[in-house]
Scaffold this motif. Structure first.
Motif, PDB file in Angstrom:
ATOM      1  N   ARG A  37     -13.929  -3.782 -11.660  1.00 59.32           N
ATOM      2  CA  ARG A  37     -14.102  -4.451 -13.140  1.00 59.32           C
ATOM      3  C   ARG A  37     -12.767  -4.922 -13.561  1.00 59.32           C
ATOM      4  N   ASP A  38     -11.827  -4.305 -13.128  1.00 61.06           N
ATOM      5  CA  ASP A  38     -10.282  -4.607 -13.613  1.00 61.06           C
ATOM      6  C   ASP A  38      -9.528  -4.854 -12.335  1.00 61.06           C
ATOM      7  N   ILE A  39      -8.991  -5.985 -11.779  1.00 65.65           N
ATOM      8  CA  ILE A  39      -8.109  -5.982 -10.753  1.00 65.65           C
ATOM      9  C   ILE A  39      -6.764  -5.382 -11.029  1.00 65.65           C
ATOM     10  N   ALA A  40      -6.271  -5.654 -12.295  1.00 68.64           N
ATOM     11  CA  ALA A  40      -5.049  -5.140 -12.720  1.00 68.64           C
ATOM     12  C   ALA A  40      -4.910  -3.745 -12.666  1.00 68.64           C
ATOM     13  N   VAL A  50      -6.127  -2.795   4.919  1.00 71.65           N
ATOM     14  CA  VAL A  50      -6.332  -3.922   4.048  1.00 71.65           C
ATOM     15  C   VAL A  50      -7.591  -3.733   3.145  1.00 71.65           C
ATOM     16  N   VAL A  51      -7.575  -3.965   1.774  1.00 72.63           N
ATOM     17  CA  VAL A  51      -8.581  -3.929   0.766  1.00 72.63           C
ATOM     18  C   VAL A  51      -8.474  -5.248   0.253  1.00 72.63           C
ATOM     19  N   GLU A  52      -9.665  -5.826  -0.009  1.00 72.32           N
ATOM     20  CA  GLU A  52      -9.955  -7.045  -0.830  1.00 72.32           C
ATOM     21  C   GLU A  52     -10.668  -6.379  -2.052  1.00 72.32           C
ATOM     22  N   PHE A  53     -10.020  -6.903  -3.191  1.00 76.55           N
ATOM     23  CA  PHE A  53     -10.568  -6.343  -4.336  1.00 76.55           C
ATOM     24  C   PHE A  53     -11.293  -7.729  -4.989  1.00 76.55           C
ATOM     25  N   LEU A  54     -12.626  -7.768  -5.494  1.00 79.02           N
ATOM     26  CA  LEU A  54     -13.051  -8.694  -6.080  1.00 79.02           C
ATOM     27  C   LEU A  54     -13.671  -8.538  -7.498  1.00 79.02           C
ATOM     28  N   GLN A  55     -13.120  -9.371  -8.292  1.00 77.58           N
ATOM     29  CA  GLN A  55     -13.260  -8.564  -9.911  1.00 77.58           C
ATOM     30  C   GLN A  55     -14.820  -9.255 -10.065  1.00 77.58           C
ATOM     31  N   GLU A  74     -11.489 -13.740  -9.700  1.00 80.04           N
ATOM     32  CA  GLU A  74     -10.349 -13.127  -8.794  1.00 80.04           C
ATOM     33  C   GLU A  74     -10.391 -12.488  -7.643  1.00 80.04           C
ATOM     34  N   LEU A  75      -9.526 -12.738  -6.801  1.00 75.85           N
ATOM     35  CA  LEU A  75      -9.392 -12.090  -5.283  1.00 75.85           C
ATOM     36  C   LEU A  75      -7.920 -11.686  -5.160  1.00 75.85           C
ATOM     37  N   LEU A  76      -7.827 -10.224  -4.683  1.00 70.48           N
ATOM     38  CA  LEU A  76      -6.687  -9.679  -4.339  1.00 70.48           C
ATOM     39  C   LEU A  76      -6.702  -8.900  -3.113  1.00 70.48           C
ATOM     40  N   PHE A  77      -5.834  -8.897  -2.142  1.00 71.05           N
ATOM     41  CA  PHE A  77      -5.874  -8.459  -1.012  1.00 71.05           C
ATOM     42  C   PHE A  77      -4.328  -7.637  -0.900  1.00 71.05           C
ATOM     43  N   MET A  78      -4.766  -6.244  -0.786  1.00 68.24           N
ATOM     44  CA  MET A  78      -3.541  -5.292  -0.817  1.00 68.24           C
ATOM     45  C   MET A  78      -3.745  -4.356   0.564  1.00 68.24           C
ATOM     46  N   GLY A  79      -2.495  -4.099   0.992  1.00 69.28           N
ATOM     47  CA  GLY A  79      -2.365  -3.530   2.381  1.00 69.28           C
ATOM     48  C   GLY A  79      -1.334  -2.409   2.298  1.00 69.28           C
ATOM     49  N   ASN A  80      -1.712  -1.277   3.352  1.00 68.53           N
ATOM     50  CA  ASN A  80      -0.637  -0.279   3.645  1.00 68.53           C
ATOM     51  C   ASN A  80      -0.768  -0.037   5.008  1.00 68.53           C
ATOM     52  N   GLU A 134       0.703   2.548  -7.024  1.00 68.47           N
ATOM     53  CA  GLU A 134       1.343   3.700  -7.572  1.00 68.47           C
ATOM     54  C   GLU A 134       0.790   5.113  -7.065  1.00 68.47           C
ATOM     55  N   MET A 135      -0.147   5.121  -6.447  1.00 69.62           N
ATOM     56  CA  MET A 135      -0.938   6.069  -6.147  1.00 69.62           C
ATOM     57  C   MET A 135      -1.072   6.421  -4.422  1.00 69.62           C
ATOM     58  N   LEU A 136      -1.151   4.968  -3.856  1.00 66.20           N
ATOM     59  CA  LEU A 136      -1.424   5.127  -2.490  1.00 66.20           C
ATOM     60  C   LEU A 136      -0.399   4.050  -1.812  1.00 66.20           C
ATOM     61  N   GLY A 137       0.641   3.403  -2.512  1.00 68.03           N
ATOM     62  CA  GLY A 137       1.624   2.916  -1.742  1.00 68.03           C
ATOM     63  C   GLY A 137       1.320   1.444  -1.132  1.00 68.03           C
ATOM     64  N   PHE A 138       0.083   0.853  -1.714  1.00 75.45           N
ATOM     65  CA  PHE A 138      -0.260  -0.437  -0.983  1.00 75.45           C
ATOM     66  C   PHE A 138       0.630  -1.519  -1.730  1.00 75.45           C
ATOM     67  N   LYS A 139       0.990  -2.477  -1.061  1.00 73.86           N
ATOM     68  CA  LYS A 139       1.473  -3.857  -1.385  1.00 73.86           C
ATOM     69  C   LYS A 139       0.671  -4.988  -1.401  1.00 73.86           C
ATOM     70  N   VAL A 140       0.968  -6.058  -2.233  1.00 73.59           N
ATOM     71  CA  VAL A 140      -0.181  -7.237  -2.197  1.00 73.59           C
ATOM     72  C   VAL A 140       0.159  -8.173  -1.037  1.00 73.59           C
ATOM     73  N   VAL A 141      -0.890  -8.439  -0.355  1.00 71.32           N
ATOM     74  CA  VAL A 141      -1.083  -9.295   0.927  1.00 71.32           C
ATOM     75  C   VAL A 141      -1.225 -10.640   0.679  1.00 71.32           C
ATOM     76  N   TRP A 142      -2.074 -10.879  -0.443  1.00 76.18           N
ATOM     77  CA  TRP A 142      -2.544 -12.280  -0.902  1.00 76.18           C
ATOM     78  C   TRP A 142      -3.351 -12.257  -2.136  1.00 76.18           C
ATOM     79  N   GLU A 143      -3.315 -13.058  -3.158  1.00 74.43           N
ATOM     80  CA  GLU A 143      -3.850 -12.975  -4.262  1.00 74.43           C
ATOM     81  C   GLU A 143      -4.276 -14.657  -4.560  1.00 74.43           C
ATOM     82  N   TYR A 144      -5.579 -14.645  -5.129  1.00 77.07           N
ATOM     83  CA  TYR A 144      -5.973 -15.966  -5.616  1.00 77.07           C
ATOM     84  C   TYR A 144      -6.813 -15.925  -6.801  1.00 77.07           C
ATOM     85  N   HIS A 145      -6.770 -16.727  -7.774  1.00 73.78           N
ATOM     86  CA  HIS A 145      -7.298 -16.924  -8.924  1.00 73.78           C
ATOM     87  C   HIS A 145      -8.242 -18.166  -9.025  1.00 73.78           C
TER      88      HIS A 145
END
Length: 127
Positions: free
Chosen positions: A17-20, A54-59, A44-50, A28-39
């Motif tokens: 529901r809320d990408i931010a 890699v997880v893709e978040f779709l708002q 909105e799409l946000l890819f984060m990895g650790n 903060e909790m799992l140490g993931f970093k942004v791999v790629w994001e696009y609006h």
């Protein structure tokens, strides 16, 4: 398949529901970093990895009541240490540390908790 080999997951996509909010939690909790994001104009799409995860978040305006997927397993090197660290940051676990001796040649240890959109997350250590 003859023409290609499956090496592992490229990424797992989950609706949130809320990408931010999800971004803050996974950073903060799992140490993931942004791999790629696009609006896009309509999403909105946000890819984060650790590591190799890699997880893709779709708002979306409405995620499923029990989370957008059954669970996302996060492979760790020391599940006891990882669980203790997350608990020290306020994460509440749904399970204690469990042992499944029949999964994988020597078994696995795991524990389940929830992310910010009620998604089920699993810490897993393959023994």
């Amino acid at each position: 398949m003859e023409n290609f080999s499956v090496l592992g997951f490229g990424h797992v996509g989950i609706s949130v529901r809320d990408i931010a909010r999800s971004r803050r939690f996974y950073e903060e909790m799992l140490g993931f970093k942004v791999v790629w994001e696009y609006h896009f104009p309509d999403r909105e799409l946000l890819f984060m990895g650790n590591g190799s995860v890699v997880v893709e978040f779709l708002q979306t305006d409405s995620a499923l009541a029990d989370g957008p997927l059954n669970h996302l397993s996060i492979l760790v090197d020391d599940v006891e240490r990882a669980k203790a660290e997350l608990e020290s940051k306020g994460v509440k676990f749904e399970t204690e540390l469990l042992l499944d001796a029949d999964l994988y040649p020597r078994g696995e240890k795991f524990a389940i908790f929830r992310g910010p959109d009620n998604e089920r997350l699993q810490l897993e250590q393959i023994l």
